[in-house]
Design a protein around this motif. Structure first.
Motif, PDB file in Angstrom:
ATOM      1  N   VAL A  56     -68.358 -28.335 -38.063  1.00  0.00           N
ATOM      2  CA  VAL A  56     -68.067 -27.351 -38.376  1.00  0.00           C
ATOM      3  C   VAL A  56     -66.788 -27.147 -38.121  1.00  0.00           C
ATOM      4  CG1 VAL A  56     -68.738 -26.440 -36.373  1.00  0.00           C
ATOM      5  CG2 VAL A  56     -68.913 -24.373 -37.726  1.00  0.00           C
ATOM      6  N   ILE A  57     -65.821 -26.332 -38.620  1.00  0.00           N
ATOM      7  CA  ILE A  57     -64.092 -25.944 -38.714  1.00  0.00           C
ATOM      8  C   ILE A  57     -64.088 -24.383 -38.316  1.00  0.00           C
ATOM      9  CG2 ILE A  57     -64.074 -26.234 -41.521  1.00  0.00           C
ATOM     10  CD1 ILE A  57     -61.346 -26.852 -40.794  1.00  0.00           C
ATOM     11  N   TYR A  58     -63.114 -24.470 -37.877  1.00  0.00           N
ATOM     12  CA  TYR A  58     -62.802 -22.736 -37.424  1.00  0.00           C
ATOM     13  C   TYR A  58     -61.029 -22.364 -38.299  1.00  0.00           C
ATOM     14  CZ  TYR A  58     -67.095 -22.615 -34.805  1.00  0.00           C
ATOM     15  OH  TYR A  58     -68.477 -23.045 -34.766  1.00  0.00           O
ATOM     16  N   PHE A  59     -61.149 -21.379 -39.014  1.00  0.00           N
ATOM     17  CA  PHE A  59     -59.305 -21.512 -39.373  1.00  0.00           C
ATOM     18  C   PHE A  59     -59.188 -19.775 -39.536  1.00  0.00           C
ATOM     19  CE2 PHE A  59     -61.645 -23.107 -42.710  1.00  0.00           C
ATOM     20  CZ  PHE A  59     -62.096 -20.956 -43.467  1.00  0.00           C
TER      21      PHE A  59
ATOM     22  N   GLN B  26     -67.030 -40.692 -26.731  1.00  0.00           N
ATOM     23  CA  GLN B  26     -65.665 -39.269 -26.938  1.00  0.00           C
ATOM     24  C   GLN B  26     -65.991 -38.701 -28.475  1.00  0.00           C
ATOM     25  OE1 GLN B  26     -62.782 -42.617 -26.925  1.00  0.00           O
ATOM     26  NE2 GLN B  26     -63.423 -44.085 -25.042  1.00  0.00           N
ATOM     27  N   ARG B  27     -66.237 -37.733 -27.981  1.00  0.00           N
ATOM     28  CA  ARG B  27     -66.444 -37.009 -29.051  1.00  0.00           C
ATOM     29  C   ARG B  27     -65.193 -35.907 -29.446  1.00  0.00           C
ATOM     30  NH1 ARG B  27     -72.136 -34.268 -31.408  1.00  0.00           N
ATOM     31  NH2 ARG B  27     -72.297 -36.670 -31.448  1.00  0.00           N
ATOM     32  N   ASP B  28     -65.111 -35.388 -28.315  1.00  0.00           N
ATOM     33  CA  ASP B  28     -64.031 -34.868 -27.999  1.00  0.00           C
ATOM     34  C   ASP B  28     -62.358 -35.156 -28.773  1.00  0.00           C
ATOM     35  OD1 ASP B  28     -64.907 -32.904 -26.544  1.00  0.00           O
ATOM     36  OD2 ASP B  28     -65.063 -33.188 -24.489  1.00  0.00           O
ATOM     37  N   GLN B  29     -62.238 -36.522 -28.440  1.00  0.00           N
ATOM     38  CA  GLN B  29     -60.984 -36.805 -28.628  1.00  0.00           C
ATOM     39  C   GLN B  29     -61.422 -37.310 -30.138  1.00  0.00           C
ATOM     40  OE1 GLN B  29     -60.138 -40.607 -27.479  1.00  0.00           O
ATOM     41  NE2 GLN B  29     -60.162 -40.035 -25.108  1.00  0.00           N
TER      42      GLN B  29
ATOM     43  N   VAL C 272     -67.934 -31.816 -34.494  1.00  0.00           N
ATOM     44  CA  VAL C 272     -68.398 -32.697 -34.872  1.00  0.00           C
ATOM     45  C   VAL C 272     -70.102 -32.316 -34.362  1.00  0.00           C
ATOM     46  CG1 VAL C 272     -69.257 -35.033 -35.318  1.00  0.00           C
ATOM     47  CG2 VAL C 272     -66.756 -34.155 -35.641  1.00  0.00           C
ATOM     48  N   ARG C 273     -71.002 -31.666 -34.636  1.00  0.00           N
ATOM     49  CA  ARG C 273     -72.307 -31.583 -34.920  1.00  0.00           C
ATOM     50  C   ARG C 273     -73.407 -32.340 -34.544  1.00  0.00           C
ATOM     51  NH1 ARG C 273     -73.421 -26.164 -38.301  1.00  0.00           N
ATOM     52  NH2 ARG C 273     -73.286 -27.411 -39.771  1.00  0.00           N
ATOM     53  N   ASP C 274     -73.871 -32.970 -35.528  1.00  0.00           N
ATOM     54  CA  ASP C 274     -74.817 -34.294 -35.385  1.00  0.00           C
ATOM     55  C   ASP C 274     -74.483 -35.695 -36.169  1.00  0.00           C
ATOM     56  OD1 ASP C 274     -76.561 -32.461 -34.983  1.00  0.00           O
ATOM     57  OD2 ASP C 274     -76.892 -31.804 -37.016  1.00  0.00           O
ATOM     58  N   VAL C 275     -74.870 -36.243 -35.543  1.00  0.00           N
ATOM     59  CA  VAL C 275     -74.407 -38.210 -35.959  1.00  0.00           C
ATOM     60  C   VAL C 275     -75.776 -38.491 -35.988  1.00  0.00           C
ATOM     61  CG1 VAL C 275     -72.959 -39.424 -35.441  1.00  0.00           C
ATOM     62  CG2 VAL C 275     -72.134 -38.012 -34.904  1.00  0.00           C
ATOM     63  N   GLU C 276     -76.218 -38.970 -37.313  1.00  0.00           N
ATOM     64  CA  GLU C 276     -77.361 -39.326 -37.495  1.00  0.00           C
ATOM     65  C   GLU C 276     -77.339 -41.432 -38.027  1.00  0.00           C
ATOM     66  OE1 GLU C 276     -80.442 -39.602 -41.137  1.00  0.00           O
ATOM     67  OE2 GLU C 276     -78.976 -37.533 -41.498  1.00  0.00           O
ATOM     68  N   LEU C 277     -77.970 -41.948 -37.586  1.00  0.00           N
ATOM     69  CA  LEU C 277     -78.030 -43.797 -37.615  1.00  0.00           C
ATOM     70  C   LEU C 277     -78.882 -43.720 -37.970  1.00  0.00           C
ATOM     71  CD1 LEU C 277     -76.456 -44.180 -33.743  1.00  0.00           C
ATOM     72  CD2 LEU C 277     -74.853 -43.774 -35.643  1.00  0.00           C
ATOM     73  N   PRO C 278     -78.914 -45.105 -38.820  1.00  0.00           N
ATOM     74  CA  PRO C 278     -79.957 -45.622 -39.318  1.00  0.00           C
ATOM     75  C   PRO C 278     -80.884 -45.824 -38.178  1.00  0.00           C
ATOM     76  CG  PRO C 278     -78.086 -46.817 -40.021  1.00  0.00           C
ATOM     77  CD  PRO C 278     -77.920 -45.809 -38.990  1.00  0.00           C
ATOM     78  N   GLN C 279     -82.313 -46.299 -38.543  1.00  0.00           N
ATOM     79  CA  GLN C 279     -83.280 -46.310 -37.888  1.00  0.00           C
ATOM     80  C   GLN C 279     -83.187 -48.047 -36.771  1.00  0.00           C
ATOM     81  OE1 GLN C 279     -85.895 -44.725 -36.767  1.00  0.00           O
ATOM     82  NE2 GLN C 279     -85.361 -43.071 -38.530  1.00  0.00           N
ATOM     83  N   SER C 280     -82.598 -48.385 -38.434  1.00  0.00           N
ATOM     84  CA  SER C 280     -82.418 -49.918 -36.955  1.00  0.00           C
ATOM     85  C   SER C 280     -81.113 -50.343 -35.596  1.00  0.00           C
ATOM     86  CB  SER C 280     -82.251 -51.250 -38.411  1.00  0.00           C
ATOM     87  OG  SER C 280     -80.890 -50.381 -39.189  1.00  0.00           O
ATOM     88  N   MET C 281     -81.017 -49.287 -36.260  1.00  0.00           N
ATOM     89  CA  MET C 281     -79.089 -49.145 -35.548  1.00  0.00           C
ATOM     90  C   MET C 281     -79.843 -48.396 -33.976  1.00  0.00           C
ATOM     91  SD  MET C 281     -77.074 -49.536 -33.800  1.00  0.00           S
ATOM     92  CE  MET C 281     -76.363 -50.381 -35.490  1.00  0.00           C
ATOM     93  N   GLN C 282     -80.843 -47.056 -34.401  1.00  0.00           N
ATOM     94  CA  GLN C 282     -81.403 -46.470 -33.312  1.00  0.00           C
ATOM     95  C   GLN C 282     -81.946 -47.183 -32.837  1.00  0.00           C
ATOM     96  OE1 GLN C 282     -83.259 -43.103 -34.707  1.00  0.00           O
ATOM     97  NE2 GLN C 282     -82.029 -42.570 -36.024  1.00  0.00           N
ATOM     98  N   ARG C 283     -83.181 -48.339 -33.068  1.00  0.00           N
ATOM     99  CA  ARG C 283     -84.162 -49.217 -32.307  1.00  0.00           C
ATOM    100  C   ARG C 283     -82.755 -50.189 -32.077  1.00  0.00           C
ATOM    101  NH1 ARG C 283     -87.008 -49.188 -37.474  1.00  0.00           N
ATOM    102  NH2 ARG C 283     -85.596 -50.875 -37.568  1.00  0.00           N
ATOM    103  N   ALA C 284     -81.997 -50.601 -32.168  1.00  0.00           N
ATOM    104  CA  ALA C 284     -81.094 -51.651 -31.051  1.00  0.00           C
ATOM    105  C   ALA C 284     -80.531 -50.842 -30.550  1.00  0.00           C
ATOM    106  CB  ALA C 284     -80.298 -52.061 -32.358  1.00  0.00           C
ATOM    107  N   MET C 285     -79.743 -49.407 -30.202  1.00  0.00           N
ATOM    108  CA  MET C 285     -79.487 -48.698 -29.192  1.00  0.00           C
ATOM    109  C   MET C 285     -80.615 -48.534 -28.005  1.00  0.00           C
ATOM    110  SD  MET C 285     -77.246 -46.251 -31.520  1.00  0.00           S
ATOM    111  CE  MET C 285     -76.564 -45.334 -29.412  1.00  0.00           C
ATOM    112  N   ALA C 286     -82.103 -47.966 -28.309  1.00  0.00           N
ATOM    113  CA  ALA C 286     -82.938 -48.284 -27.733  1.00  0.00           C
ATOM    114  C   ALA C 286     -82.994 -49.340 -26.419  1.00  0.00           C
ATOM    115  CB  ALA C 286     -84.662 -47.486 -28.498  1.00  0.00           C
ATOM    116  N   ALA C 287     -83.848 -50.461 -27.259  1.00  0.00           N
ATOM    117  CA  ALA C 287     -83.663 -51.676 -26.921  1.00  0.00           C
ATOM    118  C   ALA C 287     -82.540 -52.276 -25.568  1.00  0.00           C
ATOM    119  CB  ALA C 287     -83.580 -53.246 -27.786  1.00  0.00           C
ATOM    120  N   GLN C 288     -80.606 -52.114 -25.939  1.00  0.00           N
ATOM    121  CA  GLN C 288     -80.038 -52.091 -25.516  1.00  0.00           C
ATOM    122  C   GLN C 288     -79.757 -51.194 -23.889  1.00  0.00           C
ATOM    123  OE1 GLN C 288     -75.825 -51.295 -27.118  1.00  0.00           O
ATOM    124  NE2 GLN C 288     -75.321 -51.612 -25.453  1.00  0.00           N
TER     125      GLN C 288
END
Length: 261
Positions: free
Chosen positions: A88-91, A133-136, A161-177
């Motif tokens: 979303v952008i404010y101007f 580092q979403r603020d940066q 930046v509001r939502d970041v949608e990742l692939p299902q395979s990446m979500q499973r890998a991050m959950a295992a990590q």
């Protein structure tokens, strides 16, 4: 007489039409961009002012902050991960003259620039940077978009930046990590607890070694705890500590053979 009344009626109607086309009211949050015979002569407002009919023309520009959604953009990060991100952008308009003269539709142009910039910044960032580092990322987007809209008289105050949608395979890998990281921390904490317990036991043994009566007191305390448990079926026979010393002395001398006797 009738012709006279019709004449004055036409004059009054023309006067009302003239005044209605000459009088303009601009709200506090607006500015009126004036063109005289097609040439830009400046911005007026807020308040009431007059225009020269047919010769002058006015376009109103809203100065309030505009909130625009940046549609979901699909991009590949620098570490080759496909993500979908929306923002979303404010101007707001800070120069009404440039907002009318330099761009056809400043709201649509700013939105399109935000979409292009969002895809570009995502391609230059890694996934960990986007998540942690979403603020940066927001500051970088705001700076780039603001530089692009400055010639249009538009000031970008914030990009989120509001939502970041990742692939299902990446979500499973991050959950295992994450699960492996939690297990690692649990093992470290358990090992640290064992180490601290061993240190405390060593300290207690050193204290008891300097005070022989302490082991007797600890022995009696243990007997009290065991006998005080009603659910326990253990039978305890107290054994004097002096008897243990006698046993230690006996075991210290080797048994003599019959020939020696």
């Amino acid at each position: 007489m009738l012709e006279f009344l019709m004449f004055w009626g036409v004059l009054i109607a023309l006067a009302i039409l003239f005044l209605s086309s000459a009088i303009r009211i601009v709200q506090e949050y607006e500015r009126g961009v004036i063109f005289r015979l097609g040439r830009f002569v400046g911005a007026r407002g807020p308040g009431l002012f007059f225009l020269i009919p047919i010769i002058e023309r006015m376009e109103k520009v809203d100065l309030r902050v505009v909130t625009a959604d940046v549609p979901t953009q699909e991009a590949i990060t620098r570490d080759n991960v496909t993500v979908k991100v929306n923002a979303v952008i404010y101007f707001r308009v800070v120069d009404p003259g440039k907002a009318v003269l330099k761009v056809l539709d400043h709201i649509r142009a700013t939105s399109q620039l935000a979409q292009t910039t969002l895809r570009s910044v995502l391609g230059q960032s890694e996934l960990d940077e986007l998540l942690a580092q979403r603020d940066q990322i927001n500051q970088r987007l705001q700076k780039i978009i603001d530089e692009g809209t400055e010639p249009w008289g538009v000031k970008v105050s914030m990009v989120e930046v509001r939502d970041v949608e990742l692939p299902q395979s990446m979500q499973r890998a991050m959950a295992a990590q994450a699960a492996a990281e939690r297990d690692r921390r649990a093992k470290i904490i358990h090992a640290d607890g064992e180490f601290q317990a061993a240190q405390k036991l060593a300290d207690a043994a050193a204290i008891i070694a300097t005070q022989p009566a302490a082991i007797q007191l600890r022995y009696l305390q243990t007997l009290t705890e065991i006998s005080g448990d009603n659910r326990s079926s253990t039978i305890v026979f107290p054994l004097p500590m002096d008897f243990m010393k006698v046993l230690e002395r006996l075991t210290a001398f080797p048994e003599q053979s019959p020939e020696q006797k």
